[in-house]
Scaffold this active site. Structure first.
Site, PDB file in Angstrom:
ATOM      1  N   HIS A  74       5.034  -2.701  -7.784  1.00 19.30           N
ATOM      2  CA  HIS A  74       4.465  -1.424  -8.054  1.00 19.30           C
ATOM      3  C   HIS A  74       3.368  -1.516  -8.875  1.00 19.30           C
ATOM      4  O   HIS A  74       3.277  -0.865  -9.906  1.00 19.30           O
ATOM      5  CB  HIS A  74       5.449  -0.398  -8.622  1.00 19.30           C
ATOM      6  CG  HIS A  74       6.418  -0.074  -7.434  1.00 19.30           C
ATOM      7  ND1 HIS A  74       7.441   0.382  -7.967  1.00 19.30           N
ATOM      8  CD2 HIS A  74       6.412  -0.054  -6.133  1.00 19.30           C
ATOM      9  CE1 HIS A  74       8.471   0.584  -6.767  1.00 19.30           C
ATOM     10  NE2 HIS A  74       7.691   0.250  -5.929  1.00 19.30           N
ATOM     11  N   LEU A  75       2.526  -2.497  -8.907  1.00 20.20           N
ATOM     12  CA  LEU A  75       1.510  -2.841  -9.815  1.00 20.20           C
ATOM     13  C   LEU A  75       0.341  -1.510  -9.905  1.00 20.20           C
ATOM     14  O   LEU A  75      -0.020  -1.062  -8.814  1.00 20.20           O
ATOM     15  CB  LEU A  75       0.670  -4.237  -9.471  1.00 20.20           C
ATOM     16  CG  LEU A  75      -0.362  -4.917 -10.627  1.00 20.20           C
ATOM     17  CD1 LEU A  75       0.707  -5.081 -11.773  1.00 20.20           C
ATOM     18  CD2 LEU A  75      -1.190  -5.918  -9.929  1.00 20.20           C
TER      19      LEU A  75
END
Length: 524
Positions: A461-462
């Protein structure tokens, strides 16, 4: 002679499909570029990308997977799947679709981005969805492009997890996309008719043949072409395309990488990499956030029936640790199917092993994305720097201990095999090797930190590689209209711009960002 477009959007991913479709609806001539394959209709996608019970595309080597490498902590790396296909990572991941919370979005607004408050973007969330369960209620949509539904029917293990959460005092949260307190509730999925619906299916397939929208797959962007301080096009593996505006929607890795390759970033680092400086923007890649993740394994006491609809997860618990800055900073996601079956890599030792994913959703630690080289075919360097801050290690310990408490709860313990869950979850290695999660490890902070580090992975989930912020924020890369500082005619629209990663998964918020970007570009 180079082609001319109103807008070139780079990346037909989770956000990019929404940006391009809505700009075309508004009358712009849009070229959407995708490095991976272009599939025009839902039925054209490979079976493993349509099947919500399959995650084979996250395995290294799949054609739809960029298969990046990241350093999670010094000395520990991981392969990071990112979508390389129309639909982007929304075509690879499990299909969960949970919005960012009011606390998340109002936090963005408080940092100087009032256009992104919860109340400001709620109409966008409503517009993009067609919620089969809550679509007729306030705060939801019933006729948007993205189908949303919760798992059908009961499941004995999922029901036991719900009861265990209640036993430990956590409230029910029947609608994860409502503005309620965090608790345990069903996961909303983008699944319809047994198909995992990615954003290319939702936004592009209905517009194939639209005069204002052209999609080209198999074309990799190499840099933004900037002339006299203005973005005028994109250099690609297929030549140069020119446009009045350029939008980077290549994801939190791809968009920041392109900015750096284009000479937009910290000047000293660009020069060191041999890239001519176009704009000195120190914040590019400098302040990333993500969700560190560990899996607490357990073995069921009896065979687990197939989950409803084939979906690998059913419910999720969001809990708040002591001293958390935002509610719901811990996420506990029980899996009902062994990972090996989902990826097609099940072995004899893990064929029946299940797990609770424990994610830290609001960490204080920050990572960095930087260039390895000026060669656009080389991946950037990803340093997540997870759990750098002691507060993050403390919260992760709390999450693991909460997972162990769930497995010991009266409602769930009878379904866990003796010795198959914490405490005494022996995996055949000494405690000092941090491969066993037993009472001695659970009760000792240092040992538990070692156990976490040995199993640490990423939720993929950068965010925040090109974060938004006001002029007074020296680390901001884009303003709240998503315009890149120092370069006219260039915007970023994907999770790169998040000031901080949302405390829920990023898919729904990424689509919202795409919709909101097009709205801001066409307003007035």
């Amino acid at each position: 002679m180079a082609e001319e477009w109103d807008v070139v959007v780079v990346g037909a991913g989770t956000a990019g499909c929404a940006v391009a479709a809505r700009l075309a609806d508004a009358g712009r001539r849009v070229l959407l570029l995708e490095a991976g394959a272009d599939h025009r209709e839902p039925g054209d996608f490979p079976a493993e990308l349509r099947d919500p019970a399959s995650m084979r595309a996250v395995v290294p080597g799949h054609a739809a997977n960029w298969d990046l490498e990241a350093e999670l902590v010094p000395g520990r790396t991981a392969r990071v799947p990112r979508g390389r296909v129309v639909g982007g990572s929304s075509a690879l991941y499990a299909g969960s679709f949970i919005r960012g919370t009011r606390a998340d979005l109002d936090g963005w607004a408080a940092a100087g981005n009032d256009l992104w408050s919860y109340d400001a973007v709620l109409p966008v969330f409503c517009r993009l969805e067609s919620d089969a369960d809550f679509g007729g209620r306030p705060g939801h949509g019933s006729d948007g492009p993205v189908p949303v539904a919760r798992p059908p029917g009961p499941h004995p293990l999922a029901d036991a997890f719900a009861a265990a959460a209640a036993e430990l005092g956590h409230p029910a949260e029947p609608d994860k996309n409502a503005d309620g307190p965090p608790g345990y509730g069903p996961v909303p999925f983008t699944v319809s008719g047994g198909i995992r619906v990615n954003t290319a299916m939702a936004y592009l397939s209905p517009r194939r043949g639209h005069a204002g929208l052209t999609v080209r797959g198999g074309v990799r962007a190499q840099r933004v072409v900037v002339e006299s301080g203005r973005a005028v096009g994109v250099a690609t593996t297929a030549g140069v395309v020119r446009a009045a505006e350029v939008v980077l929607s290549a994801g939190a890795v791809g968009s920041a990488h392109l900015l750096l390759l284009s000479g937009v970033g910290p000047a000293d680092r660009l020069r060191s990499a041999g890239v001519p400086v176009v704009a000195d923007v120190p914040g590019v890649g400098a302040d990333t956030s993500d969700h560190p993740l560990v899996y607490v394994p357990f073995r069921p006491a009896r065979p687990v029936p197939p989950p409803p609809g084939g979906l690998p997860v059913h419910g999720v618990l969001h809990a708040t640790s002591e001293g958390a800055g935002r509610p719901g900073d811990l996420e506990l996601l029980p899996w009902l199917v062994p990972f090996g079956r989902l990826t097609g890599s099940a072995g004899a030792t893990d064929a029946d092993e299940l797990a609770i994913g424990v994610g830290l959703q609001c960490g204080d630690s920050r990572g960095r994305l930087s260039l390895r080289t000026a060669d656009p075919s080389r991946q950037p360097r990803l340093e997540y720097r997870y759990l750098t801050e002691e507060a993050d290690r403390r919260r992760m310990r709390a999450g693991v201990r909460l997972a162990a408490a769930l497995l010991r709860a009266d409602a769930l313990a009878p379904l866990v095999a003796p010795g198959g869950g914490p405490p005494a979850a022996g995996l055949g290695a000494p405690v000092r090797d941090a491969a066993v999660l037993d009472a001695a490890v659970l009760d000792d902070d240092a040992e538990l930190d070692r156990w976490v580090r040995s199993r640490l992975t990423t939720a993929v989930h950068l965010a925040g590689t090109a974060r938004m912020g006001p002029d007074a924020d020296p680390g901001a890369v884009v303003d709240q209209w998503l315009r890149v500082r120092g370069v006219t005619g260039l915007r970023v629209a994907d999770t790169s711009v998040m000031p901080q990663v949302t405390s829920r998964g990023t898919a729904a918020s990424a689509v919202m960002i795409g919709e909101r970007a097009a709205e801001l570009m066409t307003a007035g």
